[in-house]
Design a protein around this motif. Structure first.
Motif, PDB file in Angstrom:
ATOM      1  N   VAL A 470       0.868  -1.172   0.000  1.00  0.00           N
ATOM      2  CA  VAL A 470       0.000   0.000   0.000  1.00  0.00           C
ATOM      3  C   VAL A 470       0.907   1.224   0.000  1.00  0.00           C
ATOM      4  O   VAL A 470       1.807   1.334   0.849  1.00  0.00           O
ATOM      5  CB  VAL A 470      -0.946   0.020   1.219  1.00  0.00           C
ATOM      6  N   VAL A 471       0.668   2.139  -0.945  1.00  0.00           N
ATOM      7  CA  VAL A 471       1.495   3.338  -1.094  1.00  0.00           C
ATOM      8  C   VAL A 471       0.583   4.552  -1.056  1.00  0.00           C
ATOM      9  O   VAL A 471      -0.483   4.572  -1.668  1.00  0.00           O
ATOM     10  CB  VAL A 471       2.307   3.308  -2.411  1.00  0.00           C
ATOM     11  N   SER A 472       1.022   5.592  -0.330  1.00  0.00           N
ATOM     12  CA  SER A 472       0.268   6.832  -0.232  1.00  0.00           C
ATOM     13  C   SER A 472       0.299   7.563  -1.569  1.00  0.00           C
ATOM     14  O   SER A 472       1.355   7.711  -2.191  1.00  0.00           O
ATOM     15  CB  SER A 472       0.852   7.719   0.868  1.00  0.00           C
ATOM     16  N   ILE A 473      -0.877   8.059  -1.999  1.00  0.00           N
ATOM     17  CA  ILE A 473      -0.947   8.790  -3.259  1.00  0.00           C
ATOM     18  C   ILE A 473      -0.299  10.169  -3.112  1.00  0.00           C
ATOM     19  O   ILE A 473       0.315  10.679  -4.046  1.00  0.00           O
ATOM     20  CB  ILE A 473      -2.420   8.934  -3.706  1.00  0.00           C
ATOM     21  N   LEU A 479       3.236   2.511   2.814  1.00  0.00           N
ATOM     22  CA  LEU A 479       2.496   2.419   4.074  1.00  0.00           C
ATOM     23  C   LEU A 479       2.458   0.996   4.626  1.00  0.00           C
ATOM     24  O   LEU A 479       2.418   0.812   5.844  1.00  0.00           O
ATOM     25  CB  LEU A 479       1.068   2.935   3.867  1.00  0.00           C
ATOM     26  N   TYR A 555      -7.617   1.677  -5.733  1.00  0.00           N
ATOM     27  CA  TYR A 555      -7.405   2.796  -4.822  1.00  0.00           C
ATOM     28  C   TYR A 555      -8.314   2.612  -3.613  1.00  0.00           C
ATOM     29  O   TYR A 555      -9.498   2.257  -3.739  1.00  0.00           O
ATOM     30  CB  TYR A 555      -7.694   4.125  -5.511  1.00  0.00           C
ATOM     31  N   SER A 557      -9.070   4.061   0.700  1.00  0.00           N
ATOM     32  CA  SER A 557      -8.906   5.105   1.709  1.00  0.00           C
ATOM     33  C   SER A 557      -8.157   4.504   2.894  1.00  0.00           C
ATOM     34  O   SER A 557      -8.615   3.542   3.517  1.00  0.00           O
ATOM     35  CB  SER A 557     -10.261   5.644   2.154  1.00  0.00           C
ATOM     36  N   TRP A 558      -6.963   5.092   3.207  1.00  0.00           N
ATOM     37  CA  TRP A 558      -6.120   4.553   4.278  1.00  0.00           C
ATOM     38  C   TRP A 558      -6.690   4.924   5.642  1.00  0.00           C
ATOM     39  O   TRP A 558      -7.669   5.677   5.761  1.00  0.00           O
ATOM     40  CB  TRP A 558      -4.678   5.054   4.090  1.00  0.00           C
ATOM     41  N   HIS A 562      -6.496   9.447   4.067  1.00  0.00           N
ATOM     42  CA  HIS A 562      -5.903   9.850   2.799  1.00  0.00           C
ATOM     43  C   HIS A 562      -5.994   8.710   1.795  1.00  0.00           C
ATOM     44  O   HIS A 562      -6.075   7.536   2.158  1.00  0.00           O
ATOM     45  CB  HIS A 562      -4.437  10.243   2.996  1.00  0.00           C
ATOM     46  N   ALA A 564      -4.896   6.068  -0.938  1.00  0.00           N
ATOM     47  CA  ALA A 564      -3.740   5.214  -1.135  1.00  0.00           C
ATOM     48  C   ALA A 564      -4.078   4.186  -2.200  1.00  0.00           C
ATOM     49  O   ALA A 564      -5.243   4.018  -2.590  1.00  0.00           O
ATOM     50  CB  ALA A 564      -3.327   4.532   0.162  1.00  0.00           C
ATOM     51  N   GLN A 565      -3.054   3.516  -2.710  1.00  0.00           N
ATOM     52  CA  GLN A 565      -3.243   2.486  -3.728  1.00  0.00           C
ATOM     53  C   GLN A 565      -2.827   1.132  -3.172  1.00  0.00           C
ATOM     54  O   GLN A 565      -1.723   0.984  -2.650  1.00  0.00           O
ATOM     55  CB  GLN A 565      -2.424   2.796  -4.979  1.00  0.00           C
TER      56      GLN A 565
END
Length: 858
Positions: A470-473, A479, A555, A557-558, A562, A564-565
């Motif tokens: 999981v990576v923050s956009i 993450l 995509y 929502s973390w 925010h 995230a993908q």
């Protein structure tokens, strides 16, 4: 605590409360050593002064004794000389008419003058003061006193001395005469100051002449005073008006040097001369100077030490003031902080607790001081466990603290974490331990709940055989990543972004400025609005040619709200590899079919061409035989041509026979073979093609090569392939018009003796364009070719044949160091001289394990 310790603490506290008393005592203690230093310096100065005076008096007494000794030597010398001269005068008076006796006396006089170097001249004068005889004899050098500017004064002083001697009937002296002589003339320098001594010769009470002796004042100092005395002091002869007549040395004497003088007593008729002595600088008195240096150094050190003590006392007073302020601050800080603190001595006895620890346990400070483990705030059932933990922490085995339980005085319990550190005193020695206790009851409960939830979540994701990340956009920060992702792509978001095809790379999305721009500009709208999973896609990462991944992403929502993908990547390399292997196997079957057809066609073509060539050879030989029996004039011209045609036909048949044997399918047959014959046959097969392209092949085979156990047909196949490749490389570099200057292709055979055991080495060298670095690492792979019509099997089969003979095959480029370009290539074959059984399975093998790049080794 004992009564003695309590009394000592009270005395220390009382002393601390009297700063004025301490300063008074400290000042008196400082003045005492200062007074002692002053007294010590005064006493040492007096002692050194007395020693100096005594030493000077000793030097003066010694100087006077040596001066008296020198004076006695000079006066004794003059008395002896006068007595000897008087004896000579009497003998001369008695031998006036005896020439032989007189000559004997004159000889004694001459010896006397030579034995007294302070005498410059001795003259015998008659009663009319005419010179009868001289020592040294008359010459230009001995009559110098008649030629100097002061000659008249010398003669006048001589007559005056003669007059005084006749009147007094005793030896008489003239006054000292100073001559102006050159300083650089050592002979004349000795004659700078002179005086006469005259002895009158009497016979029967009547003066019959005189003996006159000319003395040098410099000679008196030089020849009469012993050298050991002159090396210690400087002696001078002083005349009237304190004029220096002679000096023993030109060395300067110090300003405060000791000196003494005395008059040389030559009698009433003697010259007025004073003997003076001056001391040279005395040798260094190391003992005295070392004593003086030690005294001065010790005094300076004591003064410096006293000054250092004063400075240290000032620093100490300032430090004590700061220490009192620091202690007050620390006491307030310890009482106000929520962390409990207690101190233990080396016996684990409690020596101090702060207010927070008392409130934490419910026990008063007075109740805890002096207690040893087990402590009353430890639960009874945990005494043994807590004792072991405490012992381990005190030994330095527990660095993260002791997690335990404290039972309050009212019976309730709290969870705590205790940290222990050694207590070091001002001497750097450990005097005990300090422990800090933190109440972790509530954090521990929350941590246990979160740990259980996290454990369930991580267990599921860590067990997947797919990479989950999981990576923050907004920030591009990784993450979350499971074990599979970390093993493949590390702990950064780069692998996620590469797998996503840089679809959500923050560097390309968030580059807009201004409030009127959508913060999510650049992201696919369908992906943001989707409610179902996107279809998967197969991706191969850039730079990674060995792995394929099936990627699914969406995509989300973390936890912090925010965007995230989420990406799930499954490794499908095995499936892709299986598909590629199936496709390659199909292509190999097609190539094999084509190779089989080509071999059959080549065999049929060789069979069909062999019969016409045999007929042509026979016809040519028959015509030549018919013409040889006739007298036709054309026979001599036709016979050579027919012979050459027959030879060429026979040669063409031989080439076709070799081609037929080369393409004929048969099992590998190993036998002792002559490598020279194999090289010759290989060159013969390729030489026709070389001549057709105006190129040359040169073979060089070393002599006395042993027979090698190998399959000649297979080795010939390898050499033919390598020779054809070399010819093709030359054709690329040299066009048809300039091939006359092209270097030939060289094939050599010799022994490689640098290996053990020795091996047969065959090398094929050309001066072509060489092999590119991108090609040289793959040229032995099956179905890899740089030619448009090539099948990529030649070099692979060649290497398989050589390896089946337990040999090696590689290629090496030649580089022009001046122009840094490739100028050709050499293929090297190493074959063992004693080969074993040839492996048939390895011939033509194109497995991936054969794709090692041995060609790059040299």
């Amino acid at each position: 605590m004992s009564k003695t310790s309590t009394l000592q603490l009270r005395l220390v506290e009382a002393f601390k409360r009297m700063p004025s008393l301490r300063r008074f005592i400290g000042s008196r203690l400082v003045y005492t050593p200062l007074l002692a230093i002053v007294i010590f310096l005064v006493v040492m100065a007096i002692i050194l002064g007395v020693l100096q005076v005594q030493e000077r008096q000793q030097h003066e007494g010694s100087l006077f004794r040596e001066l008296s000794l020198v004076k006695q030597r000079i006066q004794l010398r003059f008395i002896n000389n006068s007595e000897t001269l008087q004896s000579f005068s009497r003998d001369l008076a008695q031998t006036e008419n005896n020439r032989a006796a007189r000559d004997k006396i004159l000889s004694q006089v001459q010896s006397f003058v030579l034995g007294n170097p302070e005498i410059l001249q001795l003259i015998w004068l008659n009663d009319s003061e005419w010179r009868q005889w001289m020592v040294p004899p008359p010459s230009r050098n001995t009559e110098w006193f008649d030629t100097v500017p002061q000659a008249n004064e010398i003669d006048r002083e001589l007559k005056r001395a003669i007059f005084l001697s006749r009147e007094t009937n005793r030896p008489a002296y003239s006054q000292v005469i100073s001559l102006n002589v050159a300083k650089d003339d050592p002979v004349m320098a000795e004659r700078q100051s002179i005086f006469w001594e005259v002895i009158t010769i009497f016979k029967d009470g009547e003066a019959k002449g005189a003996l006159a002796v000319l003395y040098s004042t410099q000679g008196i100092l030089q020849y009469i005073i012993p050298p050991e005395l002159k090396s210690q002091h400087r002696y001078s002869l002083i005349g009237r008006d304190n004029r220096v007549l002679a000096i023993s040395s030109d060395r300067d004497t110090p300003t405060r040097s000791l000196s003494n003088e005395t008059s040389l007593d030559f009698g009433a008729l003697g010259p007025n001369i004073t003997l003076r002595v001056d001391t040279y600088p005395p040798p260094t008195d190391l003992t005295f100077r070392m004593l003086l240096g030690v005294v001065i150094g010790l005094s300076a050190f004591v003064v410096w030490s006293l000054w250092s003590v004063l400075k240290q006392m000032q620093v100490r007073q300032l430090t004590e003031a700061n220490l009192r302020t620091e202690s007050s601050f620390r006491r307030v800080l310890e009482d106000s902080m929520p962390v409990g603190i207690r101190a233990h001595d080396l016996d684990k006895r409690i020596t101090y607790v702060n207010r927070s620890f008392s409130e934490m346990t419910g026990w008063a400070q007075e109740e805890l001081l002096g207690l040893t483990p087990p402590f009353p705030f430890w639960p009874a059932e945990l005494h043994e466990q807590l004792m072991q933990k405490m012992s381990g922490a005190l030994d330095g085995n527990l660095k993260s603290g002791i997690e335990g339980t404290i039972m309050r005085k009212d019976g309730s319990r709290i969870s705590t974490r205790t940290f222990i550190a050694p207590l070091i005193d001002d001497k750097g020695q450990q005097s005990g331990w300090v422990t800090s206790v933190i109440d972790i009851s509530e954090p521990k409960r929350i941590r246990e709940e979160l740990s259980a939830t996290q454990e369930r979540f991580v267990t599921v994701l860590e067990g997947l055989d797919a990479a989950v990340s999981v990576v923050s956009i907004e920030t591009g920060e990784l993450l979350f990543a499971n074990r599979y992702y970390r093993e493949r792509f590390g702990d950064t978001a780069k692998g996620h972004i590469d797998l996503a095809g840089h679809e959500m790379d923050p560097s390309s999305i968030f580059h807009f400025e201004g409030d009127n721009v959508d913060a999510l500009a650049g992201l696919p709208a369908m992906a943001l609005n989707q409610t179902t999973e996107i279809d998967s896609e197969e991706i191969q990462l850039r730079g990674d040619t060995t792995h394929w991944y099936e990627v699914r992403r969406r995509y989300i929502s973390w936890v912090d709200g925010h965007l995230a993908q989420l990406l799930i990547a499954t490794d499908i390399t095995l499936r892709k590899t299986t598909e590629d292997l199936a496709r390659q196997q199909e292509e190999r079957m097609q190539f094999t079919s084509r190779l089989t057809t080509m071999g059959e066609m080549a065999s049929s073509l060789a069979h069909e061409l062999n019969q016409p060539l045999s007929a042509i050879s026979n016809y040519c030989m028959g015509i030549a035989k018919r013409l040889s029996g006739t007298n036709n004039p054309l026979s001599s011209e036709l016979l050579p041509a027919l012979q050459k045609a027959s030879d060429q036909a026979h040669r063409a048949g031989t080439i076709i026979q070799r081609i037929r044997g080369f393409v004929k399918r048969s099992e590998p047959q190993s036998k002792p073979s002559n490598i020279a014959d194999i090289v010759a046959d290989s060159v013969g097969l390729v030489e026709f093609e070389a001549n057709r392209h105006r190129l040359k092949i040169v073979s060089e085979v070393a002599g006395n090569l042993p027979a090698v156990e190998l399959d000649p047909v297979l080795i010939q196949q390898v050499l033919v392939n390598l020779l054809k490749n070399s010819l093709d490389s030359l054709r690329e570099v040299y066009p048809l018009s300039s091939r006359w200057s092209a270097p030939p292709v060289r094939i050599t055979a010799d022994l490689e003796t640098s290996t053990f055991p020795s091996m047969l080495r065959i090398q094929v060298t050309d001066a072509g364009a060489g092999i590119a670095e991108s090609v040289i690492s793959r040229m032995f792979e099956p179905f890899f070719s740089t030619k448009e019509d090539g099948m990529g099997m030649g070099l692979n089969i060649c290497r398989s044949i050589i390896e089946s003979h337990h040999g090696r095959l590689w290629a090496k480029n030649h580089t022009d160091t001046e122009h840094t370009r490739l100028v050709g290539c050499t293929f090297t074959i190493l074959l063992p001289l004693e080969s074993g059984h040839i492996s048939k399975s390895s011939i033509g093998n194109t497995d991936e394990s054969k794709q090692s790049t041995e060609n790059s080794t040299s």
